[in-house]
Enzyme design. Structure first.
Site, PDB file in Angstrom:
ATOM      1  N   SER A   7     106.813  50.593 -43.796  1.00 54.24           N
ATOM      2  CA  SER A   7     106.733  49.401 -42.924  1.00 54.24           C
ATOM      3  C   SER A   7     105.769  48.409 -43.252  1.00 54.24           C
ATOM      4  O   SER A   7     104.567  48.708 -43.894  1.00 54.24           O
ATOM      5  CB  SER A   7     106.378  49.847 -41.523  1.00 54.24           C
ATOM      6  OG  SER A   7     107.321  50.710 -40.876  1.00 54.24           O
ATOM      7  N   THR A   8     105.554  47.262 -43.251  1.00 58.83           N
ATOM      8  CA  THR A   8     104.671  46.247 -43.608  1.00 58.83           C
ATOM      9  C   THR A   8     103.236  46.483 -43.262  1.00 58.83           C
ATOM     10  O   THR A   8     102.458  46.358 -44.235  1.00 58.83           O
ATOM     11  CB  THR A   8     104.812  44.814 -43.221  1.00 58.83           C
ATOM     12  OG1 THR A   8     106.202  44.553 -43.464  1.00 58.83           O
ATOM     13  CG2 THR A   8     104.034  43.833 -43.541  1.00 58.83           C
TER      14      THR A   8
END
Length: 491
Positions: A15-16
């Site tokens: 995930s970012t």
């Protein structure tokens, strides 16, 4: 002839907001997976990299490409760094495992040591699927809770819409035409007291059921017996006042039920019920005592419990001949249960519970020590394996030296998997053991409730209490020995 290459797909996801934390960056994952494949001499078919995608669902482009490779059998295995990189849903993971097994594709996760190319890895994967089953069951329980709440609020929980109603936004709304037929049905039955006549009258008047077919007395009987028509919702054995509009008055519905009771519409199979049916064991031979009755010439009915071994003596080759009057056995049992409400009996039960708990706690302490020891062993084995693996990648060794190091790494990997499997088993056993700890409170509450309410309970309610609280009743020579579920199930 050179051996066939073992082809794998690598799957990487992050995930970012996690790229810079916990050592889970895309680059770090890719390097570790390639290092592992180099060590295992695996050929990489594709490396699928998922950027800024959640693992909570399977709606991911690269994941779908991976699925296509699996279905087309282009790879022998899928390799990930951690299970949650592939999926954060155990149910999605279980579905994926089924797909992998269907297409003979193995699964390898470095962090959790899932490696289905080996027997131990398959075993550990099965443990993970147990948790998937648990999640399914918990989801089912949550759905049941929602339905129970809706029923308590008087709402219809779906299914086949009852005749006489339509469903609008999940609520029951009277159907004008069908409502008239239901009202007519109740009126006719109150006059004729026979479903067969109601059937004839309805069909003669040209009324048809929802499918456009002639009315059948069984369908009529079902409608006349259903409390929903007087405004009651039934759910899971309980009844609740519904928010929908009744089609008949409560008085009219109850008068119909009185007619059914008078006419004895119950099946003859239900006549021999027996308060203790399914609970009493013969202390002489160990067979079940079942309720029976004999009808005398003068019409008197004698009810009794009979040992099942007397039914077919040739087959069972026994001389047991236990017969006991129903009223005598049932009274003896209820009186014996009441003795458990005395201080002396409760003190005895408390001592029994304390002894059982001492055994359980000792076992729990031993299991905790074993778990700590296994955790320490696991940590040591992982460290040794990682040291050898790092030296193999970074050092310059001859072929013989590399083979020896590889063999040693395999030994550590096997030991790690075996230790992890033992750890899973111990943790399950400890949880199961801890859940067996008893308290006197729940037993005392059940007995006190019985003491003050048993005379007010209906036969069905009393039978349900006995079923819920008693495991078995052993009858021998005018005495009963009662085994309570609370005390026996913890053994």
């Amino acid at each position: 002839m050179p051996s066939k290459k073992f082809v794998v797909d690598l799957y990487i996801r992050v995930s970012t907001d996690r790229q810079a934390r916990e050592g889970d960056s895309l680059e770090e994952q890719e390097n570790e997976l390639k290092k592992f494949c180099d060590y295992r001499n695996y050929q990489i078919h594709n490396t699928y990299i998922e950027r800024g995608r959640s693992g909570g669902n399977t709606n991911r482009p690269e994941y779908q490409k991976l699925i296509k490779d699996i279905k087309s059998r282009k790879v022998n295995a899928v390799v990930v760094k951690k299970l949650d990189r592939l999926s954060r849903s155990l149910l999605d993971f279980e579905h994926l495992v089924g797909l992998l097994q269907e297409h003979d594709v193995e699964f390898i996760s470095l962090r959790e040591n899932f490696d289905t190319t080996a027997a131990m890895g398959k075993a550990m994967l099965r443990v993970a699927l147990v948790f998937a089953q648990l999640e399914r069951e918990q989801t089912s329980e949550r759905v049941k809770d929602v339905f129970a709440f809706r029923a308590e609020q008087g709402l219809f929980n779906g299914g086949t819409c009852p005749y006489g109603y339509d469903t609008v936004s999940k609520e029951l709304i009277p159907n004008k035409q069908e409502k008239k037929i239901v009202e007519c049905m109740f009126e006719l039955f109150l006059k004729t007291k026979a479903t067969s006549i109601v059937e004839q009258e309805l069909n003669a008047m040209g009324f048809r059921n929802r499918k456009g077919q002639l009315w059948d007395r069984r369908h009529i009987h079902m409608i006349l017996k259903r409390p929903i028509y007087k405004g009651i919702i039934q759910w899971n054995g309980g009844t609740h006042k519904g928010v929908h509009q009744p089609l008949v008055s409560e008085d009219k519905f109850d008068r119909v039920q009185e007619i059914f009771e008078e006419r004895n519409f119950n099946s003859s199979r239900d006549r021999i019920k027996g308060l203790l049916k399914g609970l009493v064991i013969c202390g002489k031979c160990g067979e079940t005592l079942s309720p029976n009755y004999t009808k005398k010439k003068n019409g008197t009915i004698y009810r009794y419990y009979r040992c099942n071994s007397t039914i077919n003596r040739r087959k069972k080759l026994t001389k047991c001949s236990v017969y006991v009057a129903s009223e005598a056995l049932e009274t003896l049992t209820l009186d014996t249960i009441l003795t458990y409400s005395t201080e002396s009996k409760l003190a005895q039960i408390r001592r029994d519970i304390e002894l059982k708990n001492q055994v359980i706690e000792k076992k729990s302490v031993v299991l905790s020590a074993d778990i700590e020891a296994r955790q320490l062993s696991l940590k040591t084995v992982k460290q040794k394996r990682d040291q050898y693996l790092d030296s193999l990648v970074t050092g310059g060794f001859s072929k013989d030296e590399r083979d020896k190091i590889t063999a040693r790494i395999d030994e550590f990997s096997l030991e790690e998997k075996q230790t992890q499997a033992q750890l899973y088993k111990l943790e399950f056993e400890k949880t199961e053991t801890s859940e067996k700890l008893l308290t006197i409170d729940s037993f005392k509450q059940a007995i006190v409730t019985f003491k003050f309410n048993h005379l007010k309970l209906s036969e069905s309610e009393l039978k349900q209490w006995l079923k819920d609280n008693i495991l078995k009743i052993v009858y021998q020579e005018n005495t009963v020995d009662i085994a309570f579920r609370l005390l026996e199930d913890s053994s």
